[in-house]
Design a protein around this motif. Structure first.
Motif, PDB file in Angstrom:
ATOM      1  N   MET A  43       0.854  -1.181   0.000  1.00 32.14           N
ATOM      2  CA  MET A  43       0.000   0.000   0.000  1.00 32.14           C
ATOM      3  C   MET A  43       0.897   1.241   0.000  1.00 32.14           C
ATOM      4  O   MET A  43       1.970   1.240   0.613  1.00 32.14           O
ATOM      5  CB  MET A  43      -0.912   0.021   1.227  1.00 32.14           C
ATOM      6  N   ALA A  44       0.462   2.286  -0.693  1.00 29.59           N
ATOM      7  CA  ALA A  44       1.187   3.557  -0.712  1.00 29.59           C
ATOM      8  C   ALA A  44       0.177   4.691  -0.645  1.00 29.59           C
ATOM      9  O   ALA A  44      -0.980   4.540  -1.049  1.00 29.59           O
ATOM     10  CB  ALA A  44       2.039   3.685  -1.971  1.00 29.59           C
ATOM     11  N   VAL A  45       0.629   5.847  -0.160  1.00 34.22           N
ATOM     12  CA  VAL A  45      -0.251   7.005   0.000  1.00 34.22           C
ATOM     13  C   VAL A  45       0.292   8.163  -0.828  1.00 34.22           C
ATOM     14  O   VAL A  45       1.452   8.560  -0.674  1.00 34.22           O
ATOM     15  CB  VAL A  45      -0.361   7.423   1.479  1.00 34.22           C
ATOM     16  N   THR A  46      -0.545   8.699  -1.713  1.00 35.32           N
ATOM     17  CA  THR A  46      -0.166   9.828  -2.554  1.00 35.32           C
ATOM     18  C   THR A  46      -1.438  10.530  -3.026  1.00 35.32           C
ATOM     19  O   THR A  46      -2.554  10.046  -2.803  1.00 35.32           O
ATOM     20  CB  THR A  46       0.663   9.352  -3.768  1.00 35.32           C
ATOM     21  N   ASP A  47      -1.267  11.665  -3.660  1.00 32.80           N
ATOM     22  CA  ASP A  47      -2.405  12.390  -4.247  1.00 32.80           C
ATOM     23  C   ASP A  47      -2.562  11.924  -5.685  1.00 32.80           C
ATOM     24  O   ASP A  47      -1.902  12.429  -6.586  1.00 32.80           O
ATOM     25  CB  ASP A  47      -2.154  13.900  -4.185  1.00 32.80           C
ATOM     26  N   VAL A  48      -3.426  10.956  -5.903  1.00 29.09           N
ATOM     27  CA  VAL A  48      -3.584  10.350  -7.229  1.00 29.09           C
ATOM     28  C   VAL A  48      -4.323  11.273  -8.189  1.00 29.09           C
ATOM     29  O   VAL A  48      -3.941  11.427  -9.360  1.00 29.09           O
ATOM     30  CB  VAL A  48      -4.304   8.991  -7.117  1.00 29.09           C
ATOM     31  N   ASP A  49      -5.404  11.892  -7.721  1.00 29.76           N
ATOM     32  CA  ASP A  49      -6.251  12.659  -8.626  1.00 29.76           C
ATOM     33  C   ASP A  49      -5.902  14.147  -8.690  1.00 29.76           C
ATOM     34  O   ASP A  49      -6.564  14.922  -9.386  1.00 29.76           O
ATOM     35  CB  ASP A  49      -7.726  12.486  -8.273  1.00 29.76           C
ATOM     36  N   GLY A  50      -4.884  14.573  -7.963  1.00 34.52           N
ATOM     37  CA  GLY A  50      -4.399  15.946  -8.077  1.00 34.52           C
ATOM     38  C   GLY A  50      -5.253  16.990  -7.398  1.00 34.52           C
ATOM     39  O   GLY A  50      -5.097  18.186  -7.682  1.00 34.52           O
ATOM     40  N   GLY A 106      -7.118  14.679  12.437  1.00 33.49           N
ATOM     41  CA  GLY A 106      -5.877  14.892  13.170  1.00 33.49           C
ATOM     42  C   GLY A 106      -5.316  13.649  13.825  1.00 33.49           C
ATOM     43  O   GLY A 106      -4.278  13.726  14.489  1.00 33.49           O
ATOM     44  N   GLN A 107      -5.968  12.518  13.663  1.00 32.18           N
ATOM     45  CA  GLN A 107      -5.442  11.250  14.158  1.00 32.18           C
ATOM     46  C   GLN A 107      -5.213  10.293  12.998  1.00 32.18           C
ATOM     47  O   GLN A 107      -6.011  10.239  12.046  1.00 32.18           O
ATOM     48  CB  GLN A 107      -6.391  10.604  15.176  1.00 32.18           C
ATOM     49  N   LEU A 108      -4.102   9.545  13.088  1.00 29.12           N
ATOM     50  CA  LEU A 108      -3.770   8.607  12.034  1.00 29.12           C
ATOM     51  C   LEU A 108      -4.714   7.413  12.045  1.00 29.12           C
ATOM     52  O   LEU A 108      -5.117   6.924  13.099  1.00 29.12           O
ATOM     53  CB  LEU A 108      -2.329   8.117  12.207  1.00 29.12           C
ATOM     54  N   ASP A 109      -5.053   6.954  10.844  1.00 20.43           N
ATOM     55  CA  ASP A 109      -5.823   5.737  10.679  1.00 20.43           C
ATOM     56  C   ASP A 109      -4.897   4.656  10.133  1.00 20.43           C
ATOM     57  O   ASP A 109      -3.950   4.934   9.396  1.00 20.43           O
ATOM     58  CB  ASP A 109      -6.985   5.966   9.716  1.00 20.43           C
ATOM     59  N   LEU A 110      -5.163   3.419  10.485  1.00 19.93           N
ATOM     60  CA  LEU A 110      -4.346   2.277  10.098  1.00 19.93           C
ATOM     61  C   LEU A 110      -5.108   1.431   9.094  1.00 19.93           C
ATOM     62  O   LEU A 110      -6.246   1.046   9.339  1.00 19.93           O
ATOM     63  CB  LEU A 110      -3.998   1.446  11.342  1.00 19.93           C
ATOM     64  N   LEU A 111      -4.461   1.134   7.955  1.00 26.95           N
ATOM     65  CA  LEU A 111      -5.055   0.273   6.937  1.00 26.95           C
ATOM     66  C   LEU A 111      -4.151  -0.939   6.749  1.00 26.95           C
ATOM     67  O   LEU A 111      -2.927  -0.796   6.630  1.00 26.95           O
ATOM     68  CB  LEU A 111      -5.213   1.001   5.606  1.00 26.95           C
ATOM     69  N   ILE A 112      -4.745  -2.130   6.712  1.00 26.60           N
ATOM     70  CA  ILE A 112      -3.989  -3.366   6.561  1.00 26.60           C
ATOM     71  C   ILE A 112      -4.520  -4.135   5.349  1.00 26.60           C
ATOM     72  O   ILE A 112      -5.723  -4.371   5.224  1.00 26.60           O
ATOM     73  CB  ILE A 112      -4.092  -4.252   7.815  1.00 26.60           C
ATOM     74  N   CYS A 143       5.628  -1.401   0.957  1.00 25.84           N
ATOM     75  CA  CYS A 143       4.714  -0.290   1.213  1.00 25.84           C
ATOM     76  C   CYS A 143       5.399   1.076   1.260  1.00 25.84           C
ATOM     77  O   CYS A 143       6.616   1.186   1.218  1.00 25.84           O
ATOM     78  CB  CYS A 143       3.975  -0.518   2.532  1.00 25.84           C
ATOM     79  N   GLU A 144       4.575   2.116   1.371  1.00 22.52           N
ATOM     80  CA  GLU A 144       5.023   3.494   1.520  1.00 22.52           C
ATOM     81  C   GLU A 144       3.988   4.242   2.356  1.00 22.52           C
ATOM     82  O   GLU A 144       2.789   4.157   2.094  1.00 22.52           O
ATOM     83  CB  GLU A 144       5.178   4.158   0.150  1.00 22.52           C
ATOM     84  N   GLY A 188       0.521  -6.144   3.797  1.00 19.20           N
ATOM     85  CA  GLY A 188       0.982  -4.758   3.743  1.00 19.20           C
ATOM     86  C   GLY A 188       0.146  -3.892   4.650  1.00 19.20           C
ATOM     87  O   GLY A 188      -0.898  -4.307   5.161  1.00 19.20           O
ATOM     88  N   GLY A 189       0.623  -2.676   4.865  1.00 20.73           N
ATOM     89  CA  GLY A 189      -0.125  -1.738   5.690  1.00 20.73           C
ATOM     90  C   GLY A 189       0.419  -0.342   5.544  1.00 20.73           C
ATOM     91  O   GLY A 189       1.568  -0.144   5.123  1.00 20.73           O
ATOM     92  N   THR A 190      -0.397   0.628   5.876  1.00 19.14           N
ATOM     93  CA  THR A 190       0.041   2.018   5.815  1.00 19.14           C
ATOM     94  C   THR A 190      -0.786   2.849   6.780  1.00 19.14           C
ATOM     95  O   THR A 190      -1.787   2.371   7.328  1.00 19.14           O
ATOM     96  CB  THR A 190      -0.065   2.579   4.382  1.00 19.14           C
ATOM     97  N   VAL A 191      -0.361   4.097   6.988  1.00 15.11           N
ATOM     98  CA  VAL A 191      -1.105   5.027   7.833  1.00 15.11           C
ATOM     99  C   VAL A 191      -1.320   6.337   7.089  1.00 15.11           C
ATOM    100  O   VAL A 191      -0.491   6.768   6.290  1.00 15.11           O
ATOM    101  CB  VAL A 191      -0.369   5.319   9.161  1.00 15.11           C
ATOM    102  N   THR A 192      -2.435   6.956   7.359  1.00 12.81           N
ATOM    103  CA  THR A 192      -2.743   8.299   6.889  1.00 12.81           C
ATOM    104  C   THR A 192      -3.954   8.791   7.673  1.00 12.81           C
ATOM    105  O   THR A 192      -4.673   7.992   8.278  1.00 12.81           O
ATOM    106  CB  THR A 192      -3.017   8.334   5.375  1.00 12.81           C
ATOM    107  N   ASP A 193      -4.155  10.085   7.693  1.00 10.82           N
ATOM    108  CA  ASP A 193      -5.336  10.652   8.336  1.00 10.82           C
ATOM    109  C   ASP A 193      -6.454  10.660   7.300  1.00 10.82           C
ATOM    110  O   ASP A 193      -6.598  11.611   6.535  1.00 10.82           O
ATOM    111  CB  ASP A 193      -5.029  12.059   8.845  1.00 10.82           C
TER     112      ASP A 193
END
Length: 547
Positions: free
Chosen positions: A49-56, A404-410, A473-474, A394-399
């Motif tokens: 899993m990775a976190v980015t701004d896909v749609d801009g 203001g709190q991180l969420d966990l995705l697995i 992951c990222e 895999g797993g990642t974190v993002t809000d």
């Protein structure tokens, strides 16, 4: 005024007595946050899993590597308050190509390869191969002509023979020269002399960015990283340098690699000299963090059914393992994440396991800073995220929802098809926080940048903008700081080229997202000798320095 070390000690004691709640940390919200159909969270084999701004649009999405099904792009719909998959099966969709149904994707990363201000997305495919040569190419998707298109399939790059067709494991992004243009580091799993580690980047002389012509080259040999080994985890950041991006690889077959950036885009391998070779273990997930608040980058990683490591870096650039017996306890480990989930100012480490032979519960440890001593490592009640029968890959974190709190995705896969799990934190909702987003010279996410905040009570806290964290992951391209009841006073950001900017933080900036643009000449620091850096620090040469 109390001495700084005494104040830090008192803060630590307060934390131990008040913040060691036995309440579970995570509550599962999967069914509530996904629409009730298979389009958005299919039951399939997923990996990285990775976190980015896909749609801009400025918001962050979660990209999921689908192994026996399509890759996914999960976006939080603020109206529905749901995570929806925008990579739909519609050839007219700009995200259709990202699905890449023919690929068996396991690793994924995102970064700005061509310097146009928008991140490209790299999928590592390992079709029909455990090691050596695969039967399908990796993909590097660029947003071009109103849609995502694969650069490695361009005729120009086919002729150049740069498409990776090896059985890789992990990918990460490194700004090796500090230009704001990133190379993609591919940790391949070699078979004999087939499948060295690769390093793909744009050949500027042969490219025409304005017209979308991106010529790619494999510069691994030039950079000195074309090693043959059983590659697994990769992490990037200023490990040995104060700013330059180094690369650490925890390998499965053979010793680990620690590539020190020489400052000219080449690397020297120094794992043995620095004490992180660990050659008889089998590395997986890995993360970078400053666990004891000394400003140096530490390394935490898991070994497959072997002892897990938490390496603190000393002033001599050598590392020593401080993992307790409970933390080190062998398990079938996958992703390792270091983050402050409950915003109390102390880091937690999440260990994600895969239940491939009976139960394999995930674990969570708090690593609390202590004055004049190593951090205190304590296992926490992980709550719903324990997943004893989860096939975690895999797993990642993002809000996800901006609270203001991180969420966990697995993600799950390999041995059984399972949907993605999403967890919210149950603690720390009243704690203060700060999220910092540094930008490159081109306006993209500054992967590999170092961010420090100086606080009134608890000293300095350091985060590294993730360029690829661990196995497959990222993490999100955001420096997330939990502050508890403390307040951040000064913000410092250092880019991979050595550029550093420092400024005062205002009280009203607590509990907010702060964007930091790459500074022009003369904008490096706004501090003066009267600036209050917080306990233990004072201004020297325009920066907060320990006293």
């Amino acid at each position: 005024m109390w001495p700084a070390k005494l104040l830090i000690l008192l803060v630590g004691l307060w934390h131990q007595s008040h913040c060691q709640s036995r309440d579970p940390m995570f509550q599962e919200v999967t069914q509530a946050i996904f629409p009730p159909d298979q389009l958005h969270n299919p039951t399939q084999l997923n990996y990285g899993m990775a976190v980015t701004d896909v749609d801009g649009d400025g918001d962050l999405e979660v990209v999921v590597a689908g192994y026996n099904g399509p890759n996914l792009v999960l976006k939080y719909d603020r109206t529905q308050k749901k995570l929806v998959n925008i990579a739909v099966d519609d050839s007219n969709s700009p995200y259709f190509a990202l699905r890449d149904v023919a690929g068996n994707a396991i690793g994924v990363t995102a970064c700005d390869v061509d310097g146009d201000g928008r991140e490209e997305i790299y999928f590592l495919n390992t079709n029909n191969a455990y090691s050596g040569r695969a039967t399908y190419f990796d993909k590097l998707f660029k947003f071009r002509n109103g849609r995502f298109e694969d650069l490695l399939s361009d005729e120009l790059n086919v002729r150049r023979g740069v498409a990776n067709r090896m059985a890789g494991r992990s990918v990460a992004c490194v700004d090796r020269k500090g230009t704001g243009r990133y190379s993609v580091y591919v940790a391949n799993y070699a078979s004999g002399n087939i499948g060295p580690h690769a390093l793909l980047e744009m050949d500027e002389a042969a490219s025409d960015v304005a017209n979308g012509v991106i010529a790619l080259s494999d510069v691994a040999a030039t950079a000195g990283v074309n090693k043959l080994t059983g590659g697994r985890g990769v992490v990037v950041g200023p490990i040995l340098s104060d700013t330059r991006s180094d690369v650490f690889c925890d390998n499965e077959r053979g010793p680990n690699f620690l590539f020190k950036n020489n400052g000219d885009g080449t690397f020297a391998e120094v794992a043995r000299q620095t004490g992180v070779e660990d050659q008889h273990q089998h590395g997986r997930g890995v993360a970078l963090a400053d666990f004891n608040g000394d400003g140096r980058t530490d390394i935490v990683y898991g070994n497959w059914n072997g002892p897990h490591r938490l390496y603190l870096q000393g002033g001599d650039s050598k590392f020593r393992n401080i993992a307790t017996a409970g933390f080190a306890s062998p398990s079938p480990i996958r992703t390792v994440i270091a983050a402050d989930f409950d915003n109390d100012g102390q880091l937690e480490v999440f260990l994600n396991n895969i239940a491939y032979r009976g139960n394999a519960p995930n674990k969570l440890f708090r690593v609390s800073r202590r004055a004049n001593d190593d951090p205190l490592i304590q296992e926490l009640d992980i709550g719903d995220a324990v997943e004893p029968q989860g096939r975690g890959t895999g797993g990642t974190v993002t809000d996800v929802d901006g609270d203001g709190q991180l969420d966990l995705l697995i993600a799950h896969g390999e041995s059984a098809a399972q949907p993605i799990s999403v967890f919210r934190v149950t603690q720390g909702s009243t704690n203060k926080w700060l999220r910092v987003v540094p930008r490159t010279q081109f306006g993209s996410y500054a992967r590999g940048a170092k961010v420090r905040v100086f606080t009134k009570l608890s000293g300095a806290h350091t985060r590294i903008i993730d360029g690829g964290s661990g196995y497959l992951c990222e993490m999100e391209p955001v420096a997330h700081f939990g502050l508890g009841g403390d307040e951040a006073t000064v913000l410092e950001v250092s880019w991979p080229d050595g550029t550093t900017t420092t400024r005062v933080l205002q009280p009203e900036e607590m509990n907010s997202v702060v964007e930091v643009t790459y500074p022009s000449e003369g904008e490096m620091s706004t501090l003066n000798n009267d600036t209050q850096c917080g306990q233990g620090f004072a201004v020297k040469n325009g920066r907060c320095t320990g006293i």
